[in-house]
Design a protein around this motif. Structure first.
Motif, PDB file in Angstrom:
ATOM      1  N   ALA A  52       0.820  -1.208   0.022  1.00  0.00           N
ATOM      2  CA  ALA A  52       0.043  -0.061  -0.058  1.00  0.00           C
ATOM      3  C   ALA A  52       0.992   1.353   0.150  1.00  0.00           C
ATOM      4  O   ALA A  52       0.584   2.299  -0.624  1.00  0.00           O
ATOM      5  CB  ALA A  52      -0.846   0.062   1.202  1.00  0.00           C
ATOM      6  N   GLY A  53       1.965   1.277   0.612  1.00  0.00           N
ATOM      7  CA  GLY A  53       2.953   2.332   0.799  1.00  0.00           C
ATOM      8  C   GLY A  53       2.027   3.766   1.481  1.00  0.00           C
ATOM      9  O   GLY A  53       1.662   3.739   2.138  1.00  0.00           O
ATOM     10  N   SER A  54       2.062   4.523   0.388  1.00  0.00           N
ATOM     11  CA  SER A  54       1.283   5.916   0.577  1.00  0.00           C
ATOM     12  C   SER A  54      -0.118   5.846   0.569  1.00  0.00           C
ATOM     13  O   SER A  54      -0.678   7.103   0.732  1.00  0.00           O
ATOM     14  CB  SER A  54       2.018   7.290   0.052  1.00  0.00           C
ATOM     15  OG  SER A  54       1.956   6.921  -1.151  1.00  0.00           O
ATOM     16  N   LEU A  55      -0.685   5.022  -0.015  1.00  0.00           N
ATOM     17  CA  LEU A  55      -2.055   4.806  -0.242  1.00  0.00           C
ATOM     18  C   LEU A  55      -2.708   4.455   1.048  1.00  0.00           C
ATOM     19  O   LEU A  55      -2.367   3.959   1.750  1.00  0.00           O
ATOM     20  CB  LEU A  55      -2.333   3.730  -1.457  1.00  0.00           C
ATOM     21  CG  LEU A  55      -1.842   4.041  -2.659  1.00  0.00           C
ATOM     22  CD1 LEU A  55      -2.070   2.685  -3.506  1.00  0.00           C
ATOM     23  CD2 LEU A  55      -2.703   5.076  -3.361  1.00  0.00           C
ATOM     24  N   ASP A  56      -3.899   4.717   0.940  1.00  0.00           N
ATOM     25  CA  ASP A  56      -5.030   4.673   2.003  1.00  0.00           C
ATOM     26  C   ASP A  56      -5.832   3.474   1.534  1.00  0.00           C
ATOM     27  O   ASP A  56      -6.705   3.706   0.803  1.00  0.00           O
ATOM     28  CB  ASP A  56      -5.716   5.764   2.434  1.00  0.00           C
ATOM     29  CG  ASP A  56      -6.723   5.912   3.455  1.00  0.00           C
ATOM     30  OD1 ASP A  56      -6.880   4.550   4.080  1.00  0.00           O
ATOM     31  OD2 ASP A  56      -7.577   6.538   3.677  1.00  0.00           O
ATOM     32  N   VAL A  57      -5.380   2.179   2.066  1.00  0.00           N
ATOM     33  CA  VAL A  57      -6.238   1.114   1.435  1.00  0.00           C
ATOM     34  C   VAL A  57      -6.785   0.581   2.830  1.00  0.00           C
ATOM     35  O   VAL A  57      -6.346   0.293   3.894  1.00  0.00           O
ATOM     36  CB  VAL A  57      -5.048  -0.029   1.005  1.00  0.00           C
ATOM     37  CG1 VAL A  57      -5.680  -1.344   0.876  1.00  0.00           C
ATOM     38  CG2 VAL A  57      -4.157   0.520  -0.155  1.00  0.00           C
ATOM     39  N   ARG A  58      -8.263   0.169   2.471  1.00  0.00           N
ATOM     40  CA  ARG A  58      -9.030  -0.016   3.610  1.00  0.00           C
ATOM     41  C   ARG A  58      -9.501  -1.794   3.169  1.00  0.00           C
ATOM     42  O   ARG A  58     -10.094  -1.972   1.960  1.00  0.00           O
ATOM     43  CB  ARG A  58     -10.514   0.486   3.680  1.00  0.00           C
ATOM     44  CG  ARG A  58     -10.060   2.162   3.605  1.00  0.00           C
ATOM     45  CD  ARG A  58      -9.514   2.499   5.233  1.00  0.00           C
ATOM     46  NE  ARG A  58      -9.265   3.860   5.172  1.00  0.00           N
ATOM     47  CZ  ARG A  58      -9.960   4.495   5.604  1.00  0.00           C
ATOM     48  NH1 ARG A  58     -11.417   4.250   6.015  1.00  0.00           N
ATOM     49  NH2 ARG A  58      -9.850   5.991   5.430  1.00  0.00           N
ATOM     50  N   LEU A  59      -9.115  -2.655   3.675  1.00  0.00           N
ATOM     51  CA  LEU A  59      -9.445  -4.224   3.547  1.00  0.00           C
ATOM     52  C   LEU A  59     -10.545  -4.560   4.488  1.00  0.00           C
ATOM     53  O   LEU A  59     -10.585  -4.501   5.502  1.00  0.00           O
ATOM     54  CB  LEU A  59      -8.230  -5.020   3.883  1.00  0.00           C
ATOM     55  CG  LEU A  59      -8.247  -6.691   3.738  1.00  0.00           C
ATOM     56  CD1 LEU A  59      -8.550  -6.860   2.243  1.00  0.00           C
ATOM     57  CD2 LEU A  59      -7.011  -7.209   4.105  1.00  0.00           C
TER      58      LEU A  59
END
Length: 333
Positions: A52-59
């Motif tokens: 994800a790095g700098s992304l805002d990822v919701r799982l």
């Protein structure tokens, strides 16, 4: 839809444009059997977190209700997993779909087939991109285009070199040839995929297909992985021990092959010696496997691949949001 946990991955520092930071909602449809459910869940969650790095990822976690589950597993899943039937209301941007334990020669005879087919149909129009892993890739193309898998003469198990045969944004900053774990008894012929308009992106050294895609105009981009780049360092060792247990219990007629290019040479020799002398105690094989230190040489390449996939999803989501904003302004004026 029941209230379930949502896992926050990535730093969220990446902005998708003038509209600000937009979270990328990913659903993991985990169809693995009870014994492998938790391990697969952790593998993909850790992989998505690292990628994800700098992304805002919701799982969010989902599973097909028609997959047989024990009571203990269902209890653990409560509060963490939702029924895949509720995906349409979950507002996910992308999906990862795993395979399920096969029990029939023809996947269409599996008890979960109708539910999986419905999921694939919905994903075509309900997601920006869907990634199918392992057996799920073979099941999806069977449903979509009647492309049947073919049985291999021997199980393909180990870490193999996968070489890029077409350029694609999924391979941004990636080496042209990378190691990928595989563990499967079937394959999909490249000619069958090409005949139906699929793009083969990467092949193994034996010319078998590794990664391929499908993207009809106006539909989700489907990415298919016949391998298992999400595997942790010990997965192929556990896979070998499971196959060995089946052989020792008389469920299969021949001992399993040692995973190729996975153990060091000394470990391979010790396992082959046990087989040669007809060792019937599983504990001897366990001692060798658990004492080995296999290298997870595929991890950096996998993180890059999934990171590129997430960035492509984020970019497509931003374009959709910008397009909707333009339409809204035009209507308002």
């Amino acid at each position: 839809m029941s209230q379930v946990e949502q896992f926050l991955l990535g730093s969220g520092r990446f902005s998708t444009g003038n509209s600000g930071r937009a979270a990328i909602h990913v659903g993991l449809v985990n169809n693995m059997p009870d014994a492998d459910l938790r391990a697969t869940e952790l593998q993909f969650a850790r992989l998505l977190k690292d990628a994800a790095g700098s992304l805002d990822v919701r799982l969010r976690l989902f599973s097909l209700s028609s997959i047989p589950r024990g009571e203990e597993t269902r209890t653990r899943m409560a509060g963490f997993y939702d029924d895949a039937a509720f995906l349409q209301a979950a507002n996910v941007d992308a999906l990862v779909v795993t395979g399920a334990q096969p029990g029939a020669e023809d996947l269409r005879d599996e008890p979960y087939w109708a539910e999986l087919a419905h999921l694939v149909d919905w994903a075509e129009i309900g997601t920006i991109s869907t990634l199918f892993s392992g057996l799920a890739a073979q099941a999806a193309v069977l449903h979509l285009d009647d492309i049947a898998r073919r049985k291999l003469t021997r199980k393909l198990v180990g870490v193999y070199e996968s070489s890029r045969v077409e350029d694609d944004p999924l391979f941004f900053n990636a080496a042209p040839t990378v190691p990928v774990p595989h563990s499967r008894r079937n394959d999909i012929a490249a000619r069958d995929l090409a005949a139906k308009g699929y793009r083969v992106l990467a092949r193994l050294g034996n010319d078998q297909v590794d990664i391929f895609t499908r993207e009809p105009p106006g539909h989700s981009r489907f990415v298919f992985l016949q391998g298992h780049p999400e595997y942790d360092p010990t997965t192929l060792g556990r896979d070998y021990l499971r196959d060995m247990a089946q052989f020792l219990e008389g469920e299969t007629s021949e001992p399993p092959f040692v995973p190729q290019h996975y153990f060091d040479r000394a470990t391979e020799n010790r396992l082959n010696e046990l087989v040669s002398r007809g060792e019937s105690g599983l504990s001897h094989y366990q001692e060798v496997v658990l004492g080995a230190l296999p290298r997870q040489i595929w991890r950096p390449n996998t993180v890059r691949l999934i990171g590129n996939w997430l960035m492509l999803v984020a970019a497509a989501k931003a374009r959709r949001a910008a397009s909707k904003a333009v339409v809204t302004r035009r209507r308002a004026s």
